[in-house]
Design a protein around this motif. Structure first.
Motif, PDB file in Angstrom:
ATOM      1  N   LEU A  63     -52.393  -0.946 -64.214  1.00  0.00           N
ATOM      2  CA  LEU A  63     -51.013  -1.343 -64.491  1.00  0.00           C
ATOM      3  C   LEU A  63     -50.934  -2.426 -65.548  1.00  0.00           C
ATOM      4  O   LEU A  63     -49.958  -2.511 -66.296  1.00  0.00           O
ATOM      5  N   ARG A  64     -51.977  -3.264 -65.630  1.00  0.00           N
ATOM      6  CA  ARG A  64     -51.974  -4.326 -66.633  1.00  0.00           C
ATOM      7  C   ARG A  64     -51.964  -3.782 -68.052  1.00  0.00           C
ATOM      8  O   ARG A  64     -51.541  -4.468 -68.983  1.00  0.00           O
ATOM      9  N   VAL A  67     -48.328  -3.803 -68.509  1.00  0.00           N
ATOM     10  CA  VAL A  67     -47.604  -5.044 -68.252  1.00  0.00           C
ATOM     11  C   VAL A  67     -48.068  -6.199 -69.133  1.00  0.00           C
ATOM     12  O   VAL A  67     -47.253  -6.921 -69.717  1.00  0.00           O
ATOM     13  N   MET A 117     -51.967  -8.655 -60.074  1.00  0.00           N
ATOM     14  CA  MET A 117     -51.418  -8.558 -61.423  1.00  0.00           C
ATOM     15  C   MET A 117     -50.940  -9.913 -61.923  1.00  0.00           C
ATOM     16  O   MET A 117     -51.205 -10.294 -63.069  1.00  0.00           O
TER      17      MET A 117
END
Length: 416
Positions: A63-64, A67, A117
């Protein structure tokens, strides 16, 4: 802390900016020192199986990719990295409080991923502040960064003692304490007008063109593969190292001690990095880290006795320390100032994030079936990283990949 910093050689290169950044590195890596080895142990105490544990720890790394660059752009646009780091630190604290009340895989997955995260996105922002401090104030990156390694050791050892005494459930409370210190250190970071950050006119507009140049550079792509495989090879150990050693009968105190040995070796490298940097090129450092990774993880797959685990852990000075130092130096020397933020984001999200996530998930799927032989996975990954690092070293001439005006600085950087 000032006296200890001077004792380790900070001297005139310390200054208020360096001390503040070093303090944040110390607080953030105190959290990492508990999270990396013992968060999977806490997840295990909550009833998660190996695949579920690896999913919680690996999902944030994927996901980073989406993001972290966006958060970096926001920080650039605000002209104040400190403000974004403060918000992320408080969000991490909120997620830890949520985890303390969560039950079941679903809620733990959501809160755990959000926590990891927030915690992970702070690092590239502070790395950018540190590199700018090096360029503007002549700060010593190794002297600032070593404080993270020092506190990582403390957390490894203290966490092992606490878990030995109270069980794996105490890990989350240790994490909460470390995150609280991170919140305090985030407020202590230099503000944008103190020289560490600052809004650059037009930065938001040219950022995408810098990404295009970086992705279009074979040298930079080889660099990403090399450092990504070398860092990614650690994922198996980060996720299952503590659990595997415990399953082999090692007490928690020895687990913490072995982690501490590895990071202590890293501290020594950072503390005395100046002569090493003068003697070896950035890509030579990455090659050394990749070669050491092949040796380290290949030996781990053979279920070595405690007597061999100690020197294998000392190789962390090369597998992580030399590779990371080489990556920071490569970005600072090969990437023009206008593209440095983009390069840091790509390094963090793709190399140090996505690759770690891929290896972590593969290891999670295999660990329950083959046990310690799962370390053959990072061994193969490290071999690929070694090959990419050698190719990159042959193709890079030591010059910036392009000039500040956008033209290629040297065509050899883009050709065989």
């Amino acid at each position: 802390m000032r006296a200890l910093y001077y004792l380790l050689g900070g001297g005139a290169t310390a200054g208020p900016t360096g001390l503040r950044i070093a303090s944040f590195f110390g607080a953030l890596f105190l959290t990492y020192g508990v999270v990396v080895p013992y968060f999977p142990v806490w997840l295990h105490t909550r009833g998660l199986d190996p695949l579920e544990i690896s999913t919680v720890t690996a999902a944030p790394l994927f996901l980073r990719v989406l993001v972290t660059p966006g958060v970096g752009m926001l920080a650039d646009r605000l002209g104040d990295y400190r403000r974004v780091v403060v918000v992320l630190a408080w969000m991490a604290m909120a997620m830890v409080l949520g985890l303390s009340m969560a039950a079941g895989y679903g809620p733990i997955l959501v809160l755990g991923v959000a926590f990891l995260m927030c915690n992970g996105t702070m690092l590239p922002l502070v790395e950018t502040m540190a590199v700018r401090g090096v360029r503007r104030e002549g700060l010593d990156y190794g002297r600032m960064r070593l404080w993270g390694s020092v506190t990582f050791i403390i957390a490894n050892f203290a966490g092992g003692l606490a878990i030995e005494a109270s069980g794996g459930g105490v890990a989350l409370w240790l994490i909460g304490f470390a995150v609280l210190l991170t919140v305090s250190a985030a407020h202590y970071l230099p503000r944008g007008d103190e020289g560490a950050t600052g809004n650059v006119p037009g930065r938001f507009a040219w950022r995408s063109s810098s990404v295009a140049r970086l992705i279009g550079s074979p040298v930079f792509l080889l660099f990403l593969i090399a450092i990504g495989c070398t860092h990614g090879a650690h994922a198996t150990f980060y996720t299952f190292g503590a659990l595997y050693w415990q399953s082999q009968g090692l007490p928690a105190v020895w687990v913490g001690t072995l982690w501490a040995i590895g990071v202590f070796a890293e501290v020594l490298l950072f503390a005395y990095s100046a002569p090493i940097v003068r003697r070896f090129s950035p890509l030579q450092l990455i090659v050394a880290g990749a070669v050491a990774s092949v040796v380290r993880w290949g030996a781990m797959a053979l279920d070595p006795p405690l007597e061999l685990l100690v020197p294998l852990q000392a190789l962390h000075a090369l597998t992580y320390g030399a590779a990371h130092l080489g990556a920071i130096l490569f970005i600072s020397r090969a990437v023009p100032h206008a593209g440095m933020g983009s390069a840091q984001a790509l390094y963090s999200t793709i190399a140090a994030g996505l690759m770690v996530g891929v290896v972590g998930l593969i290891s999670g799927a295999l660990y329950g079936r083959i046990g310690g032989l799962v370390f053959l996975v990072p061994t193969i990954v490290a071999i690929a990283g070694c090959a990419a690092a050698v190719l990159a070293a042959r193709r890079w001439d030591g010059e910036p990949l392009w000039g500040e005006g956008g033209e290629a600085a040297d065509s050899r950087a883009f050709q065989s």
